[in-house]
Design a protein around this motif. Structure first.
Motif, short mmCIF file in Angstrom:
data_model
loop_
_atom_site.label_atom_id
_atom_site.label_comp_id
_atom_site.label_asym_id
_atom_site.label_seq_id
_atom_site.Cartn_x
_atom_site.Cartn_y
_atom_site.Cartn_z
N LYS A 39 7.71 4.51 15.29
CA LYS A 39 8.48 3.24 15.37
C LYS A 39 8.34 2.50 14.00
O LYS A 39 7.33 2.83 13.34
N ILE A 40 9.27 1.55 13.72
CA ILE A 40 9.13 0.98 12.24
C ILE A 40 7.64 0.32 12.24
O ILE A 40 7.01 0.14 11.18
N GLY A 41 7.28 -0.36 13.29
CA GLY A 41 6.05 -1.22 13.03
C GLY A 41 4.78 -0.11 12.84
O GLY A 41 3.86 -0.67 11.96
N THR A 42 4.95 0.99 13.43
CA THR A 42 3.86 1.86 13.12
C THR A 42 3.92 2.70 11.74
O THR A 42 3.00 2.66 11.00
N LEU A 43 5.38 2.83 11.20
CA LEU A 43 5.32 3.22 9.98
C LEU A 43 4.88 2.40 9.02
O LEU A 43 4.27 2.80 8.09
N TYR A 44 5.36 1.26 9.01
CA TYR A 44 4.78 0.24 7.95
C TYR A 44 3.25 0.23 7.95
O TYR A 44 2.69 -0.02 6.99
N GLY A 45 2.59 0.20 9.00
CA GLY A 45 1.20 0.06 9.45
C GLY A 45 0.69 1.51 8.33
O GLY A 45 -0.39 1.29 7.58
N VAL A 46 1.27 2.52 8.82
CA VAL A 46 0.98 3.76 8.05
C VAL A 46 1.06 3.79 6.62
O VAL A 46 0.26 4.13 5.76
N LEU A 47 2.16 3.23 6.04
CA LEU A 47 2.55 2.80 4.75
C LEU A 47 1.73 2.07 4.22
O LEU A 47 1.30 2.19 2.94
N ASP A 48 1.36 0.90 4.84
CA ASP A 48 0.10 0.01 4.05
C ASP A 48 -1.04 0.65 3.93
O ASP A 48 -1.54 0.60 2.79
N ARG A 49 -1.57 1.38 4.72
CA ARG A 49 -2.90 2.05 4.59
C ARG A 49 -2.76 3.17 3.50
O ARG A 49 -3.40 3.16 2.75
N LEU A 50 -1.88 4.06 3.59
CA LEU A 50 -1.36 5.10 2.43
C LEU A 50 -1.67 4.03 1.08
O LEU A 50 -2.11 4.69 -0.11
N SER A 51 -0.75 3.00 1.10
CA SER A 51 -0.53 2.44 -0.34
C SER A 51 -1.81 1.82 -0.69
O SER A 51 -2.18 1.75 -1.75
N ALA A 52 -2.51 1.02 0.44
CA ALA A 52 -4.11 0.57 0.06
C ALA A 52 -4.81 1.83 -0.45
O ALA A 52 -5.78 1.42 -1.32
N ALA A 53 -4.65 2.79 -0.16
CA ALA A 53 -5.55 4.08 -0.74
C ALA A 53 -4.90 4.78 -1.94
O ALA A 53 -5.76 5.57 -2.49
N GLY A 54 -3.69 4.07 -2.45
CA GLY A 54 -3.25 4.86 -3.67
C GLY A 54 -2.53 6.03 -3.55
O GLY A 54 -2.21 6.65 -4.52
N LEU A 55 -2.12 6.42 -2.35
CA LEU A 55 -1.50 7.72 -1.90
C LEU A 55 -0.31 7.54 -2.02
O LEU A 55 0.63 8.58 -2.25
N VAL A 56 0.42 6.57 -1.54
CA VAL A 56 2.02 6.11 -1.91
C VAL A 56 2.12 4.96 -2.41
O VAL A 56 1.34 3.87 -2.67
N GLU A 57 3.14 4.66 -3.15
CA GLU A 57 3.42 3.33 -4.04
C GLU A 57 4.90 2.83 -4.08
O GLU A 57 5.81 3.85 -3.51
N LEU A 58 5.33 1.71 -3.84
CA LEU A 58 6.48 1.25 -4.00
C LEU A 58 7.43 1.69 -5.38
O LEU A 58 6.85 1.59 -6.32
N ASP A 59 8.61 2.50 -4.87
CA ASP A 59 9.31 2.89 -5.99
C ASP A 59 10.29 1.84 -6.59
O ASP A 59 10.35 1.83 -7.59
N ARG A 60 10.72 1.30 -5.51
CA ARG A 60 11.88 0.29 -5.78
C ARG A 60 12.31 -0.61 -4.64
O ARG A 60 12.10 -0.09 -3.63
N GLU A 61 13.00 -1.69 -4.85
CA GLU A 61 13.67 -2.42 -3.71
C GLU A 61 14.96 -2.48 -4.14
O GLU A 61 15.45 -2.93 -5.35
#
Length: 109
Positions: A39-61
């Motif tokens: 679900k989108i809320g869960t996905l963004y929680g996952v992305l936030d944790r991965l981003s905080a750990a430096g495993l994913v990053e924002l590419d563009r908006e």
């Protein structure tokens, strides 16, 4: 960092190209053959944790139909962590398979 199944699948969805949230959710559904539906809320929680750990990053908006889409990409550290987790999971699956073979060969039910 303990990589959960949703994290693993989200990272896997980003291996080949940056994707926006809905695109990641669709790819996770495809990769898991429908077993994991983020679900989108869960996905963004996952992305936030991965981003905080430096495993994913924002590419563009991008603005699409009046809405802002954020595209994420896997970092080099993310690719390394994903590779290590995939190897760990493969070794665990092989150990389970070997034990099941031994159980079958031993005549256990």
């Amino acid at each position: 960092m303990n990589i959960t199944e949703p994290m693993f699948l989200a990272m896997t969805a980003l291996v080949d190209e940056p994707r926006h949230g809905y695109g990641i959710a669709q790819e996770v559904d495809r990769l898991s053959e429908g077993h994991v539906q983020l679900k989108i809320g869960t996905l963004y929680g996952v992305l936030d944790r991965l981003s905080a750990a430096g495993l994913v990053e924002l590419d563009r908006e991008e603005a699409r139909h009046g809405r802002l889409r954020r595209y994420y990409r896997l970092t080099d550290d993310g690719a390394k962590a994903l590779r290590e987790e995939a190897a760990r999971m493969a070794a665990t699956a092989e150990a389970a398979t070997a034990r099941l073979r031994a159980r079958t060969a031993g005549g256990a039910a």
